[in-house]
Design a protein around this motif. Structure first.
Motif, PDB file in Angstrom:
ATOM      1  N   GLN A  18       0.812  -1.195   0.054  1.00 36.76           N
ATOM      2  CA  GLN A  18      -0.153  -0.049  -0.062  1.00 36.76           C
ATOM      3  C   GLN A  18       0.798   1.386   0.129  1.00 36.76           C
ATOM      4  O   GLN A  18       1.517   1.590   0.945  1.00 36.76           O
ATOM      5  CB  GLN A  18      -0.967  -0.038   1.217  1.00 36.76           C
ATOM      6  CG  GLN A  18      -1.944   1.070   1.203  1.00 36.76           C
ATOM      7  CD  GLN A  18      -2.827   1.122   2.371  1.00 36.76           C
ATOM      8  OE1 GLN A  18      -3.303   0.247   2.753  1.00 36.76           O
ATOM      9  NE2 GLN A  18      -3.124   2.386   2.820  1.00 36.76           N
ATOM     10  N   GLU A  36       1.705   5.352  -0.634  1.00 38.13           N
ATOM     11  CA  GLU A  36       1.222   6.604  -0.025  1.00 38.13           C
ATOM     12  C   GLU A  36       0.302   7.567  -0.877  1.00 38.13           C
ATOM     13  O   GLU A  36      -0.235   8.396  -0.292  1.00 38.13           O
ATOM     14  CB  GLU A  36       2.323   7.802   0.552  1.00 38.13           C
ATOM     15  CG  GLU A  36       3.315   8.198  -0.586  1.00 38.13           C
ATOM     16  CD  GLU A  36       4.470   7.208  -1.267  1.00 38.13           C
ATOM     17  OE1 GLU A  36       4.114   5.958  -1.106  1.00 38.13           O
ATOM     18  OE2 GLU A  36       5.631   7.986  -1.555  1.00 38.13           O
ATOM     19  N   THR A  45      -8.900  18.339  -2.992  1.00 36.36           N
ATOM     20  CA  THR A  45      -8.765  17.116  -3.262  1.00 36.36           C
ATOM     21  C   THR A  45      -7.894  16.352  -2.028  1.00 36.36           C
ATOM     22  O   THR A  45      -7.286  17.120  -1.056  1.00 36.36           O
ATOM     23  CB  THR A  45      -7.745  16.973  -4.475  1.00 36.36           C
ATOM     24  OG1 THR A  45      -6.515  17.780  -4.331  1.00 36.36           O
ATOM     25  CG2 THR A  45      -8.531  17.562  -5.806  1.00 36.36           C
ATOM     26  N   PHE A  46      -7.596  15.241  -2.098  1.00 34.92           N
ATOM     27  CA  PHE A  46      -7.078  14.275  -1.038  1.00 34.92           C
ATOM     28  C   PHE A  46      -5.643  14.933  -0.642  1.00 34.92           C
ATOM     29  O   PHE A  46      -5.503  15.212   0.503  1.00 34.92           O
ATOM     30  CB  PHE A  46      -6.838  12.822  -1.618  1.00 34.92           C
ATOM     31  CG  PHE A  46      -7.137  11.769  -0.436  1.00 34.92           C
ATOM     32  CD1 PHE A  46      -7.111  12.322   1.043  1.00 34.92           C
ATOM     33  CD2 PHE A  46      -7.341  10.786  -0.496  1.00 34.92           C
ATOM     34  CE1 PHE A  46      -7.152  11.328   2.009  1.00 34.92           C
ATOM     35  CE2 PHE A  46      -7.266   9.704   0.412  1.00 34.92           C
ATOM     36  CZ  PHE A  46      -7.287  10.074   1.806  1.00 34.92           C
ATOM     37  N   GLY A  79      -4.902   9.773   6.730  1.00 33.96           N
ATOM     38  CA  GLY A  79      -4.464   9.624   5.412  1.00 33.96           C
ATOM     39  C   GLY A  79      -3.974  10.687   4.704  1.00 33.96           C
ATOM     40  O   GLY A  79      -3.131  10.761   3.976  1.00 33.96           O
ATOM     41  N   ASP A  99       0.119  10.552   4.486  1.00 30.26           N
ATOM     42  CA  ASP A  99       0.280   9.843   3.608  1.00 30.26           C
ATOM     43  C   ASP A  99       0.386  10.693   2.482  1.00 30.26           C
ATOM     44  O   ASP A  99       1.403  11.469   1.918  1.00 30.26           O
ATOM     45  CB  ASP A  99      -0.493   8.453   3.259  1.00 30.26           C
ATOM     46  CG  ASP A  99      -0.347   7.459   4.412  1.00 30.26           C
ATOM     47  OD1 ASP A  99       0.745   7.744   5.043  1.00 30.26           O
ATOM     48  OD2 ASP A  99      -1.073   6.610   4.570  1.00 30.26           O
ATOM     49  N   ILE A 100      -0.922  10.872   1.799  1.00 30.03           N
ATOM     50  CA  ILE A 100      -0.797  11.602   0.437  1.00 30.03           C
ATOM     51  C   ILE A 100      -0.716  13.022   0.612  1.00 30.03           C
ATOM     52  O   ILE A 100      -0.311  13.834  -0.441  1.00 30.03           O
ATOM     53  CB  ILE A 100      -2.350  11.129  -0.195  1.00 30.03           C
ATOM     54  CG1 ILE A 100      -2.514  11.718  -1.782  1.00 30.03           C
ATOM     55  CG2 ILE A 100      -3.426  11.580   0.442  1.00 30.03           C
ATOM     56  CD1 ILE A 100      -3.249  11.248  -2.498  1.00 30.03           C
ATOM     57  N   TYR A 121      -7.702   4.474   7.142  1.00 29.20           N
ATOM     58  CA  TYR A 121      -8.655   4.953   5.852  1.00 29.20           C
ATOM     59  C   TYR A 121      -9.805   4.438   6.287  1.00 29.20           C
ATOM     60  O   TYR A 121     -10.328   3.493   5.644  1.00 29.20           O
ATOM     61  CB  TYR A 121      -8.029   4.374   4.775  1.00 29.20           C
ATOM     62  CG  TYR A 121      -6.976   4.942   4.167  1.00 29.20           C
ATOM     63  CD1 TYR A 121      -6.915   6.233   3.515  1.00 29.20           C
ATOM     64  CD2 TYR A 121      -5.651   4.778   4.616  1.00 29.20           C
ATOM     65  CE1 TYR A 121      -5.844   6.799   2.998  1.00 29.20           C
ATOM     66  CE2 TYR A 121      -4.343   5.280   4.125  1.00 29.20           C
ATOM     67  CZ  TYR A 121      -4.490   6.505   3.387  1.00 29.20           C
ATOM     68  OH  TYR A 121      -3.197   7.211   2.737  1.00 29.20           O
ATOM     69  N   THR A 140     -12.848   4.668   3.339  1.00 26.97           N
ATOM     70  CA  THR A 140     -12.850   3.876   2.195  1.00 26.97           C
ATOM     71  C   THR A 140     -12.751   2.185   2.877  1.00 26.97           C
ATOM     72  O   THR A 140     -12.629   1.215   2.245  1.00 26.97           O
ATOM     73  CB  THR A 140     -11.600   3.759   1.283  1.00 26.97           C
ATOM     74  OG1 THR A 140     -10.495   3.733   2.113  1.00 26.97           O
ATOM     75  CG2 THR A 140     -11.594   4.925   0.227  1.00 26.97           C
ATOM     76  N   GLN A 142      -8.357   0.642   5.431  1.00 25.43           N
ATOM     77  CA  GLN A 142      -7.015   0.140   5.047  1.00 25.43           C
ATOM     78  C   GLN A 142      -5.971   0.876   6.127  1.00 25.43           C
ATOM     79  O   GLN A 142      -6.150   1.841   6.546  1.00 25.43           O
ATOM     80  CB  GLN A 142      -6.788   0.509   3.664  1.00 25.43           C
ATOM     81  CG  GLN A 142      -7.620  -0.160   2.664  1.00 25.43           C
ATOM     82  CD  GLN A 142      -9.077   0.314   2.536  1.00 25.43           C
ATOM     83  OE1 GLN A 142      -9.154   1.653   2.754  1.00 25.43           O
ATOM     84  NE2 GLN A 142     -10.195  -0.406   2.103  1.00 25.43           N
ATOM     85  N   ARG A 143      -4.780   0.169   5.818  1.00 25.77           N
ATOM     86  CA  ARG A 143      -3.828   0.615   6.640  1.00 25.77           C
ATOM     87  C   ARG A 143      -3.159   2.136   6.447  1.00 25.77           C
ATOM     88  O   ARG A 143      -3.324   2.416   4.982  1.00 25.77           O
ATOM     89  CB  ARG A 143      -2.510  -0.113   6.831  1.00 25.77           C
ATOM     90  CG  ARG A 143      -1.884  -0.397   5.493  1.00 25.77           C
ATOM     91  CD  ARG A 143      -0.684   0.499   5.335  1.00 25.77           C
ATOM     92  NE  ARG A 143       0.612   0.082   5.808  1.00 25.77           N
ATOM     93  CZ  ARG A 143       1.753   0.493   5.713  1.00 25.77           C
ATOM     94  NH1 ARG A 143       1.862   1.833   4.934  1.00 25.77           N
ATOM     95  NH2 ARG A 143       2.928   0.229   6.132  1.00 25.77           N
ATOM     96  N   SER A 144      -2.909   2.972   7.227  1.00 26.07           N
ATOM     97  CA  SER A 144      -2.073   4.278   6.705  1.00 26.07           C
ATOM     98  C   SER A 144      -0.900   4.262   7.499  1.00 26.07           C
ATOM     99  O   SER A 144      -0.510   3.296   8.414  1.00 26.07           O
ATOM    100  CB  SER A 144      -2.928   5.247   7.229  1.00 26.07           C
ATOM    101  OG  SER A 144      -2.694   5.659   8.885  1.00 26.07           O
ATOM    102  N   SER A 161      -7.713  -4.066   6.368  1.00 24.59           N
ATOM    103  CA  SER A 161      -7.837  -4.854   5.075  1.00 24.59           C
ATOM    104  C   SER A 161      -6.616  -5.012   4.098  1.00 24.59           C
ATOM    105  O   SER A 161      -6.761  -5.939   3.083  1.00 24.59           O
ATOM    106  CB  SER A 161      -9.314  -4.176   4.079  1.00 24.59           C
ATOM    107  OG  SER A 161      -8.835  -3.210   3.601  1.00 24.59           O
ATOM    108  N   THR A 162      -5.962  -4.138   4.024  1.00 29.73           N
ATOM    109  CA  THR A 162      -4.581  -4.307   3.339  1.00 29.73           C
ATOM    110  C   THR A 162      -3.527  -4.844   4.220  1.00 29.73           C
ATOM    111  O   THR A 162      -2.393  -5.003   3.729  1.00 29.73           O
ATOM    112  CB  THR A 162      -4.121  -3.016   2.702  1.00 29.73           C
ATOM    113  OG1 THR A 162      -4.043  -2.073   3.686  1.00 29.73           O
ATOM    114  CG2 THR A 162      -5.120  -2.668   1.638  1.00 29.73           C
ATOM    115  N   PRO A 190      -3.761  -8.045   6.198  1.00 27.75           N
ATOM    116  CA  PRO A 190      -4.425  -9.274   6.891  1.00 27.75           C
ATOM    117  C   PRO A 190      -3.633  -9.955   7.964  1.00 27.75           C
ATOM    118  O   PRO A 190      -4.353 -10.379   8.823  1.00 27.75           O
ATOM    119  CB  PRO A 190      -4.931 -10.207   5.652  1.00 27.75           C
ATOM    120  CG  PRO A 190      -4.022  -9.631   4.471  1.00 27.75           C
ATOM    121  CD  PRO A 190      -3.472  -8.242   4.805  1.00 27.75           C
TER     122      PRO A 190
END
Lengths: 385, 316
Positions: free
Chosen positions: A61, A63, B73-74, B104, B108-109, B134, B137, B140-142, B152-153, B155
């Protein structure tokens, strides 16, 4: 060669399009996936993240989507088959690196589970408005390959084709699903591994020291040397010569970009794929793709009940576009009717190819749902007059 | 005629209005209400990127924001806020510009635009509600997700430690950074007021309970954050000018198991808390060393251009 059984979940399943797409990638031999969560595509990588450890695959995953696209370009240079998955906003962020993959001739697959746009738009609802972005989204001149499945079964089947095309032409292949197909659950039959034909990476037979990364030897596509195999190679997004070294000249630009275009254009007959039905003697031909192809079929049935002669072209490979067939048909029919979940994108291509011989009528839908088949039927009735 | 104000009259200009679809026990809801309260009637301009904050609290007819709000935006909250804040300044208008973002969009982004805005010392109050996942959505991991958490990402459980965002922001030498707990109301309000009275880039990090993502009981949200602070897992502290540290509350010996076992995201049974314990130990060794070497109270301002002594005494 045949598929690696480790990645093939043979049997009959009840899967949604996102999961089927992930299964298709694993069956095709994908063993590296980088992605970033975005609705409605996240389930693809969630499936892969759970299943990859059983077959020696790796999911990271990242960034953001720029990093996701860049990571699969890097991983592909080790000879591994790679995938990233996203939706509209992420697809926009990937565009620079999709161009990099085109320029470096890096095989990889990008899934876009389309939602309503522009911008954040309708994150959980369907759209088909990224079709021209798939063709033209990155800057500069290039040719691309894009596919559009109409069902979860096809999401599986076409992923195999997507990976094979990426290897054959050393190009990023764009997999243009839509949210409806992504979140629709249907029966998906996954065949035994020995029935799945896989195109492996074409590795060079030239010994190290004599290898030039972009020397095509009269062909269209250069042979590949994996990073770590002892070959010295140089790959770059800059305009480059056959050795891979940057050459800032108009002559080199012409040679470099020309081949990127020609390798797809001159093989378009082999790449183009569509379903065709009852076009002989038709007055109107409906051109559609993805979920809209299934809705359009209902509209066509309604029109046929009214006695109209209606043919169907369903695009499977969307880019390159079936120019030749549309040109041929245009001379024999009154009109093309093109329903799509946007305000008119692929219809522009139909119109261009019809070149005034037949009219091209757009049946638009802004997104967030699918057409009413009656609207498509009405458009056919109007077109037939 | 009735003199009792209707709910609309009472709440329509609040940052967070009633009727939103936030989950029960969501820390973000509490944070937004306390932000409103601590601004003492001043109405901020909100910039919110893709996150639960713009979805569950921002969709008509459950529109929740009673103040001007730009959904970015994100990746771009800090950049959009930079644009707004600079033009306010150019026009001589006084307004507090608040970025309200999830982990997130922060860790991250959004980290590139966040870092750049901090480096330019933009006049922006940046608040991250960190639910360590996250959530929008579906979980999911951040890079804010703690070690060992199943998403979920991830597991099999995340294998990396949580990113130290406070240290990263301190490295930008911004005038003020602090952590916020929804279990420590006075401390929370005081820090918002301190941030409000400080100019330049301010970064506040709130650990935000997320019953949906953490798989915890909504009614235990506040208790969970209290346990996180008391066990030392989530320290309450402030950093002035990126270098002078003030620790607000020490761990009181509460076992981290009290925190972990009340959530099903730590699913290894029995939950292996050794990595979390060593994380707590390392974190406090670092914070104690910094607070000793560079104390906020009675220390000298080593490097920053904003005069900053007694930030919070003025704020109280």
């Amino acid at each position: 060669m045949k598929a690696d059984p480790a990645g093939v979940l043979t049997g009959a399943h009840y899967l949604d399009g996102d999961f089927a797409c992930g299964e298709g990638a694993m069956a095709a031999g994908c063993r590296f996936t980088a992605g970033y969560p975005i609705t409605p595509s996240t389930e693809v990588v969630e499936r892969i993240a759970r299943r990859f450890p059983t077959m020696g695959g790796l999911f990271i995953q990242m960034e953001d989507e720029m990093a996701s696209m860049a990571a699969i370009v890097g991983a592909s240079w080790t000879g591994t088959k790679t995938l990233t998955v996203t939706s509209g906003p992420g697809f926009s962020l990937m565009m620079e690196n999709i161009g990099l993959a085109v320029m470096m001739e890096t095989p990889c697959v990008v899934v876009n589970v389309q939602r309503g746009g522009p911008s954040t738009g309708l994150p959980t609802m369907t759209g088909q408005a990224d079709m021209m972005q798939a063709r033209w989204g990155s800057h500069g001149d290039y040719e691309i390959i894009a596919l559009s499945p109409q069902s979860p079964q096809e999401a599986f089947d076409l992923m195999i084709d997507a990976f094979n095309l990426a290897e054959l032409y050393r190009v990023p292949v764009l997999f243009m699903m839509d949210e409806c197909v992504g979140h629709m659950t249907e029966k998906v039959v996954i065949p035994p591994a020995e029935e799945i034909e896989i195109v492996p990476r074409t590795l060079t037979s030239v010994p190290p020291g004599e290898y030039w990364p972009y020397h095509v030897n009269g062909k269209y596509v250069p042979e590949f040397a994996r990073a770590g195999d002892g070959y010295r190679f140089h790959t770059t997004g800059l305009t480059h010569d056959e050795r891979g070294y940057p050459d800032m000249s108009a002559e080199c630009q012409e040679k470099c970009v020309h081949r990127l275009l020609e390798k797809i254009k001159n093989n378009a007959d082999k790449i183009v794929r569509f379903d065709e039905e009852q076009t002989d003697g038709a007055d109107v031909v409906v051109v559609s793709y993805g979920i809209t192809a299934r809705v359009a079929r209902m509209g066509v049935d309604l029109a046929r009940k009214k006695g109209l002669k209606v043919g169907i072209i369903r695009l499977i490979v969307v880019w390159p576009f079936p120019e030749k067939r549309i040109r041929e048909l245009a001379g024999n029919i009154k009109a093309f009717v093109v329903p799509e979940i946007n305000y008119g994108q692929m219809v522009l291509e139909v119109e261009r190819c019809a070149a005034g011989q037949a009219s091209a009528i757009c049946v638009p839908h802004g997104g967030g749902g699918v057409h009413d088949p009656n609207d498509i039927c009405e458009a056919i009735v109007r077109a037939a007059k | 005629m009735s003199t009792v104000a209707s709910p609309e009259e009472l709440y329509c200009h609040n940052v967070l209005r009633p009727g939103n679809t936030n989950c029960a026990g969501c820390g973000m809801s509490i944070g937004l209400r306390w932000l409103d309260e601590a601004l003492d009637g001043e109405k901020p301009t909100m910039v919110i990127p893709a996150c639960c904050g713009i979805v569950t609290a921002g969709a008509f007819p459950t529109t929740a924001f009673g103040v001007p709000t730009a959904a970015s935006t994100f990746a771009s909250a800090a950049a959009v806020a930079s644009g707004i804040s600079n033009v306010y300044e150019l026009n001589g208008e006084s307004n507090v510009v608040v970025c309200w973002t999830g982990d997130g969009g922060t860790y991250d982004i959004g980290v590139a635009t966040l870092s750049a805005a901090a480096e330019r010392n933009e006049n922006v109050l940046y608040i991250c509600y960190d639910n360590e996942i996250y959530g929008n959505t579906g979980g999911q991991r951040s890079s804010a997700t703690p070690e060992g958490v199943v998403t979920s990402t991830t597991p099999k459980g995340k294998s990396e430690r949580k990113k130290d965002m406070m240290a990263i922001m301190a490295g930008h030498r911004i005038p003020y950074a602090a952590t916020l707990s929804v279990a420590h109301r006075d401390d929370f309000l005081r820090k918002i007021r301190t941030a409000r009275k400080t100019s330049g880039f301010r970064f506040l990090l709130m650990l935000s309970p997320c019953p949906t993502g953490w798989k915890s009981d909504p009614e235990e949200s506040i208790d969970l954050i209290s346990y996180a602070v008391r066990s030392g897992l989530f320290p309450l502290y402030e950093i002035f000018d990126g270098i002078r540290y003030r620790l607000n509350e020490r761990p009181d010996g509460m076992p981290v198991e009290e925190y972990v076992t009340r959530q099903r995201r730590y699913t290894k049974v029995p939950t292996d808390v050794a990595p979390l314990k060593s994380y707590i130990e390392d974190q406090w060794r670092y914070l104690d060393a910094m607070a000793k070497a560079f104390p906020a109270d009675g220390g000298v301002n080593p490097c920053h251009r904003i005069p900053s002594e007694d930030h919070d005494r003025k704020g109280e």
